[in-house]
Write an enzyme that holds these catalytic residues in place. Sequence first.
Site, PDB file in Angstrom:
ATOM      1  CE1 TYR A 234      41.799 -36.025  -6.366  1.00  0.00           C
ATOM      2  CE2 TYR A 234      42.202 -33.710  -6.520  1.00  0.00           C
ATOM      3  CZ  TYR A 234      41.406 -34.575  -6.173  1.00  0.00           C
ATOM      4  OH  TYR A 234      40.303 -34.496  -5.321  1.00  0.00           O
TER       5      TYR A 234
ATOM      6  NE  ARG B 289      31.226 -31.059  -5.030  1.00  0.00           N
ATOM      7  CZ  ARG B 289      32.458 -30.659  -4.542  1.00  0.00           C
ATOM      8  NH1 ARG B 289      32.303 -29.602  -3.738  1.00  0.00           N
ATOM      9  NH2 ARG B 289      33.579 -31.287  -4.477  1.00  0.00           N
TER      10      ARG B 289
ATOM     11  CE  LYS C 123      41.447 -34.403  -2.608  1.00  0.00           C
ATOM     12  NZ  LYS C 123      40.626 -33.580  -2.210  1.00  0.00           N
TER      13      LYS C 123
ATOM     14  CD  GLU D 294      37.821 -35.563  -1.360  1.00  0.00           C
ATOM     15  OE1 GLU D 294      38.361 -35.250  -0.268  1.00  0.00           O
ATOM     16  OE2 GLU D 294      37.938 -34.526  -2.404  1.00  0.00           O
ATOM     17  CG  ASP D 295      34.704 -34.555  -4.515  1.00  0.00           C
ATOM     18  OD1 ASP D 295      34.591 -33.547  -3.896  1.00  0.00           O
ATOM     19  OD2 ASP D 295      34.873 -34.932  -5.644  1.00  0.00           O
TER      20      ASP D 295
ATOM     21  CG  ASP E 133      40.941 -31.859   1.035  1.00  0.00           C
ATOM     22  OD1 ASP E 133      41.402 -31.266   1.794  1.00  0.00           O
ATOM     23  OD2 ASP E 133      40.913 -31.897  -0.335  1.00  0.00           O
ATOM     24  CG  ASP E 134      35.361 -31.449  -0.974  1.00  0.00           C
ATOM     25  OD1 ASP E 134      36.060 -31.578  -2.096  1.00  0.00           O
ATOM     26  OD2 ASP E 134      34.617 -32.523  -0.575  1.00  0.00           O
TER      27      ASP E 134
ATOM     28  CG  ASN F 248      39.084 -28.311  -9.766  1.00  0.00           C
ATOM     29  OD1 ASN F 248      38.229 -28.860  -9.487  1.00  0.00           O
ATOM     30  ND2 ASN F 248      40.141 -27.825  -8.713  1.00  0.00           N
TER      31      ASN F 248
HETATM   32  P1  NAI Z   1      29.386 -26.203  -4.326  1.00  0.00           P
HETATM   33  O1  NAI Z   1      28.653 -26.939  -5.322  1.00  0.00           O
HETATM   34  O2  NAI Z   1      29.422 -26.849  -2.944  1.00  0.00           O
HETATM   35  O3  NAI Z   1      29.151 -24.763  -4.363  1.00  0.00           O
HETATM   36  C1  NAI Z   1      29.117 -24.099  -5.729  1.00  0.00           C
HETATM   37  C2  NAI Z   1      28.372 -22.596  -5.213  1.00  0.00           C
HETATM   38  O4  NAI Z   1      28.487 -22.091  -6.645  1.00  0.00           O
HETATM   39  C3  NAI Z   1      26.947 -22.693  -4.952  1.00  0.00           C
HETATM   40  O5  NAI Z   1      26.704 -22.153  -3.705  1.00  0.00           O
HETATM   41  C4  NAI Z   1      26.302 -22.114  -6.133  1.00  0.00           C
HETATM   42  O6  NAI Z   1      25.042 -21.666  -5.761  1.00  0.00           O
HETATM   43  C5  NAI Z   1      27.196 -21.403  -6.532  1.00  0.00           C
HETATM   44  N1  NAI Z   1      27.006 -20.975  -8.113  1.00  0.00           N
HETATM   45  C6  NAI Z   1      26.709 -21.725  -8.913  1.00  0.00           C
HETATM   46  N2  NAI Z   1      26.536 -21.001 -10.281  1.00  0.00           N
HETATM   47  C7  NAI Z   1      26.623 -19.854  -9.935  1.00  0.00           C
HETATM   48  C8  NAI Z   1      26.770 -18.391 -10.633  1.00  0.00           C
HETATM   49  N3  NAI Z   1      26.452 -18.503 -11.848  1.00  0.00           N
HETATM   50  N4  NAI Z   1      27.103 -17.461  -9.897  1.00  0.00           N
HETATM   51  C9  NAI Z   1      27.508 -17.554  -8.780  1.00  0.00           C
HETATM   52  N5  NAI Z   1      27.333 -18.501  -7.973  1.00  0.00           N
HETATM   53  C10 NAI Z   1      27.059 -19.772  -8.481  1.00  0.00           C
HETATM   54  O7  NAI Z   1      30.689 -26.766  -4.782  1.00  0.00           O
HETATM   55  P2  NAI Z   1      32.263 -26.210  -3.795  1.00  0.00           P
HETATM   56  O8  NAI Z   1      32.642 -27.788  -3.133  1.00  0.00           O
HETATM   57  O9  NAI Z   1      32.118 -25.152  -3.171  1.00  0.00           O
HETATM   58  O10 NAI Z   1      33.106 -26.127  -5.224  1.00  0.00           O
HETATM   59  C11 NAI Z   1      32.969 -25.329  -6.183  1.00  0.00           C
HETATM   60  C12 NAI Z   1      34.340 -25.350  -7.298  1.00  0.00           C
HETATM   61  O11 NAI Z   1      35.574 -25.145  -6.569  1.00  0.00           O
HETATM   62  C13 NAI Z   1      34.228 -26.555  -7.816  1.00  0.00           C
HETATM   63  O12 NAI Z   1      34.638 -26.482  -9.154  1.00  0.00           O
HETATM   64  C14 NAI Z   1      35.440 -27.220  -7.006  1.00  0.00           C
HETATM   65  O13 NAI Z   1      36.190 -28.164  -7.981  1.00  0.00           O
HETATM   66  C15 NAI Z   1      36.289 -26.055  -6.767  1.00  0.00           C
HETATM   67  N6  NAI Z   1      37.143 -26.259  -5.698  1.00  0.00           N
HETATM   68  C16 NAI Z   1      38.411 -26.011  -5.818  1.00  0.00           C
HETATM   69  C17 NAI Z   1      39.470 -26.475  -4.938  1.00  0.00           C
HETATM   70  C18 NAI Z   1      40.777 -26.033  -5.072  1.00  0.00           C
HETATM   71  O14 NAI Z   1      41.326 -25.669  -5.983  1.00  0.00           O
HETATM   72  N7  NAI Z   1      41.741 -26.064  -4.114  1.00  0.00           N
HETATM   73  C19 NAI Z   1      39.014 -27.002  -3.909  1.00  0.00           C
HETATM   74  C20 NAI Z   1      37.418 -27.290  -3.731  1.00  0.00           C
HETATM   75  C21 NAI Z   1      36.846 -26.968  -4.468  1.00  0.00           C
END
Ligand code: NAI
Length: 546
Positions: A97, A149, A167, A238-239, A261-262, A401
């Site tokens: 994963y 995504r 997953k 998912e994603d 899950d996200d 990540n």
């Molecule tokens: P998303 O694409 O829905 O959201 C990303 C957000 O970040 C958007 O609102 C965007 O406007 C904002 N953004 C982009 N550039 C930025 C900047 N320079 N400054 C401030 N904000 C900025 O993605 P999602 O699903 O919310 O995931 C975000 C990250 O979190 C990914 O890397 C994902 O892999 C990670 N993630 C980690 C998890 C965990 O560790 N448990 C679980 C789910 C997501």
Amino acid sequence: MSASSAIPRGLALLRDPLLNKGIAFSLAERDALGLRGLLPPHVMTLEQQADRFMKNLRGLSGDLDKFVALNALRDRNETLFLRVVCDNIDEIQPLIYTPTVGLACQKFGDIWQRPRGLYISAGDRGHIAEVLANWPHAARLIVVTDGERILGLGDLGASGMGIPVGKLSLYAACAGVHPALCLPVMLDVGTNNPDLLKDKNYIGLRQNRLRGGEYDDFLEEFMSAAQQAFPGVLIQFEDFANHNAFRLLHRYREQACVFNDDIQGTAAVALAGVFSALRVTGGKLNDQKLLFLGAGEAATGIADLVVAAMVAQGASETDARRRIWLMDSRGLVVWARNDLAEHKLGYAHDHPPVGDFLSAIRELRPTAIIGVSAVGGTFTPEVLKTMAELNDRPIVFALSNPTSKAECSAEEAYRHTGGTALFACGSPYDPVTFDSRIFVPRQGNNSYIFPGVGLGAIASGATRITDEMFMAAARTLADLVTDADRAQGSLYPALPRIREVSCRIAVEVAKVAYQRGVSTGRQPDDVLERVRSQMFEPVYHSYLPA
Ligand code: NAI
């Protein structure tokens, strides 16, 4: 793995990954099942096979090679694969994963060997029920993506199939959901990624994504066909990209057994981290102020569940929302902006615009910063130092990540806060030595939550997945963190305890399902026993008549 009444014979048995034991078939089984001569004469145990595999795996140098080797093992022998994963979860989870799966999805067409799961493409419109009928097992759990995504990596089209596959491996390994019940699904509606469209090894449709009504009709056909083909099936989204993820969740959560899950799994694991941090500081949830970097699925999902938890602890919803601030790529989420997507409106504040994160921290004085922006390095030394000036024990979660997208590393978090940060991460980090102390950062990985939620839903015959279930999961996870964990800075339990964690979460989720009437069954006297009885152990059973 449970033996089926109709065990195939000979090569067909060796080629069935759910039943194959390879060189571990006993001589008597080889005689009875037409295997003599098809295997070398020596008989090994499962443990010997696992040792041999791990030795070979550790001899490989690159993580992607290890990912390929693990996939190939699963294609040959699921029991051995799961034994290896369960016994070496710390080492192997990052390979099957995140973070390795991100790299694997980026190179999916290059490393693709055998199909797994179902690919349902835009060309199958009108025939999705027939495609589902080709699946040979009675699925209880579907993980589905449209690949738009993938992690923080964007639109990877059909190459995103690595995510549902990964997953579901974790469902089987971390919660003991039988692999035959698990179905990964890729909805290939095209891709808008120009590099993939040009890539000769890309495995998906070479067309731009379906949008609007066409996309919605396709999803609707899939949702209804899946529920018809597999009544009561739990479907995990998912994603999906933001613009579809929230809509799909809201459309289907009241009419089917679904979750995202996200949005919801992330929320629960982050809330568990906050509960855990508060057990260190002795602070109250309702006194915290959270500033998120990122305002997407993860951020709003976490924010919604934190609000629900604050309300459950006596706050009004308005007061709870006042304590939560989001920052996206265009700045702080405030009413003064006219570009806010709908999912952000619930967290828009009456405040002048603020463009940069450090200024937002100085103005708002948060107790916690939560990075879910998918932009690496955004928790700069100044950001971390300022958090440490404002708080004795700042809560710092860098959840993005893969690792290249992490807002800061564990080492940076401890170093720039003088070792005071209560830190959780979205990527795996080795222990950090700072100021003669050893910190053991643990990953706020959704895999602490979703396997247990899925197991609980399956065990109780849940008909809906509710926020209350995720809140129960978060509380249970935080309760399982020990004093010894906290003493070394860990906000989550050790990963090798994952099956116990998933089992305990499943029990609480099942209880919510029974008690709220969102279950097809009646609560048994012993819910723990019910859950345990559904968990399989990756061990070999004899195929000979008893
Ligand atoms: P998303 O694409 O829905 O959201 C990303 C957000 O970040 C958007 O609102 C965007 O406007 C904002 N953004 C982009 N550039 C930025 C900047 N320079 N400054 C401030 N904000 C900025 O993605 P999602 O699903 O919310 O995931 C975000 C990250 O979190 C990914 O890397 C994902 O892999 C990670 N993630 C980690 C998890 C965990 O560790 N448990 C679980 C789910 C997501």
